[in-house]
Design a protein around this motif. Structure first.
Motif, short mmCIF file in Angstrom:
data_model
loop_
_atom_site.label_atom_id
_atom_site.label_comp_id
_atom_site.label_asym_id
_atom_site.label_seq_id
_atom_site.Cartn_x
_atom_site.Cartn_y
_atom_site.Cartn_z
N ALA A 1 -8.98 6.91 4.70
CA ALA A 1 -9.63 5.97 3.78
C ALA A 1 -11.08 5.69 4.16
O ALA A 1 -11.74 4.90 3.48
N GLY A 2 -11.58 6.30 5.24
CA GLY A 2 -12.97 6.09 5.64
C GLY A 2 -13.21 4.80 6.40
O GLY A 2 -14.36 4.43 6.64
N ARG A 3 -12.15 4.12 6.82
CA ARG A 3 -12.31 2.87 7.58
C ARG A 3 -12.51 3.15 9.06
O ARG A 3 -13.14 2.36 9.76
N MET A 4 -11.87 4.21 9.55
CA MET A 4 -12.09 4.72 10.90
C MET A 4 -12.68 6.11 10.78
O MET A 4 -12.60 6.74 9.72
N ASP A 5 -13.25 6.59 11.88
CA ASP A 5 -13.96 7.86 11.83
C ASP A 5 -13.24 9.00 12.54
O ASP A 5 -13.53 10.17 12.26
N GLN B 1 -3.17 4.48 12.11
CA GLN B 1 -4.57 4.76 12.37
C GLN B 1 -5.08 5.90 11.48
O GLN B 1 -6.22 5.87 10.99
N GLU C 1 0.84 -1.19 0.00
CA GLU C 1 0.00 0.00 0.00
C GLU C 1 0.88 1.25 0.00
O GLU C 1 1.80 1.37 0.81
N SER D 1 -14.87 9.04 6.04
CA SER D 1 -16.19 8.49 6.35
C SER D 1 -17.29 9.53 6.23
O SER D 1 -17.09 10.72 6.51
N HIS E 1 -6.30 4.98 8.09
CA HIS E 1 -7.65 4.42 8.13
C HIS E 1 -8.70 5.53 8.16
O HIS E 1 -9.77 5.39 7.56
N LEU F 1 -8.83 8.87 -2.09
CA LEU F 1 -9.36 8.51 -0.77
C LEU F 1 -10.43 9.51 -0.36
O LEU F 1 -10.40 10.69 -0.72
#
Length: 270
Positions: free
Chosen positions: A206-210, A200, A130, A150, A203, A147
């Motif tokens: 990338a919208g995987r975490m807020d 973190q 990545e 969220s 993430h 990217l």
């Protein structure tokens, strides 16, 4: 984080930085083991220093050459603002402690900071291939794909995270971390507590975490993720909602829809 543009940073500069970071990542991948290296604190620290030393020559000269006149921020654990001009803030092994313990959560990061605002960054995860990149005003990408943070608007549905910036921080900081985790567990859905910060923050971008917050100003763990999140449409401030800069004493990066709620929770932590 105040808006910044970097129209003079073309694709050639980004390619140079990416090549240097990928070369360093490949060397670290060759040094990586699936078992922990070192038992005593002294042995662990020695392994960490050895990782940094193994890749520094692949990073410093190429990055300085990519931006003539730029300077190198020597102490990767330092915080606070830098003198005016362009500086490279680099973590040769972001998550070095994970690397030497046989864990996969580590990366190589290089960020160009101009007058205390990040304007270009590359984050390479050698084990997965990545490659996260961002240039101020041009968006954030993962392997060339744009990217976006969220779209959540409800903190009670949010996956958030925090962690310590470095070993040996003061007791008050550790207590604030604990209190903030409790507060966010009450108000959010799930809280991840881990290191390093950059892993973190990608993430969040990338919208995987807020959201991600940290009670620290260690530059090398924040500048790459700050630019990635901002360029992916996120809010990057201190925990009180004020614009973040290298002079800030704490940090919050969040999806816009939950940012205000997150500041309400975190700003109450003494």
């Amino acid at each position: 984080m105040s808006p910044a543009t970097a129209s003079d940073l073309d694709d050639a500069v980004l390619s140079q930085v990416t090549a240097a970071v990928q070369a360093a990542g490949e060397r670290l991948r060759e040094r990586y083991t699936l078992h922990a290296r070192g038992i005593s604190t002294e042995e662990i620290v020695s392994e960490i220093y050895a990782n940094d030393a193994a890749v520094l020559d692949l990073l410093k000269e190429p990055l300085l050459a990519a931006r003539p006149g730029s300077r190198w921020a020597e102490d990767e654990l330092a915080g606070g603002p830098l003198p005016p001009g362009e500086w490279w803030i680099v973590d040769p092994a972001e998550g070095n402690i994970n690397h030497v313990h046989g864990m996969p959560d580590w990366a190589v990061t290089a960020t160009l900071v101009r007058d205390n605002h990040p304007v270009l960054t590359v984050v390479q995860l050698p084990l997965t291939g990545e490659n996260y990149t961002a240039v101020a005003g041009r968006g954030a990408c993962l392997n060339g794909a744009q990217l976006r943070v969220s779209a959540k608007t409800d903190l009670s549905a949010a996956l958030t995270g925090t962690g310590q910036a470095k070993p040996g921080e003061d007791e008050q900081t550790f207590r604030r971390i604990g209190d903030s985790v409790t507060a966010m567990l009450i108000n959010g859905l799930v809280v991840r507590v881990s290191v390093p910060a950059t892993l973190q923050l990608i993430h969040v971008a990338a919208g995987r975490m807020d959201a991600f917050w940290q009670f620290s100003d260690v530059r090398s763990g924040l500048v790459a993720g700050a630019l990635l999140v901002a360029e992916a449409g996120g809010a990057v401030t201190d925990i009180h909602g004020e614009p973040w800069s290298l002079a800030s004493r704490d940090f919050l990066a969040a999806a816009p829809g939950i940012h205000a709620a997150a500041t309400n929770v975190l700003s109450s932590i003494a």
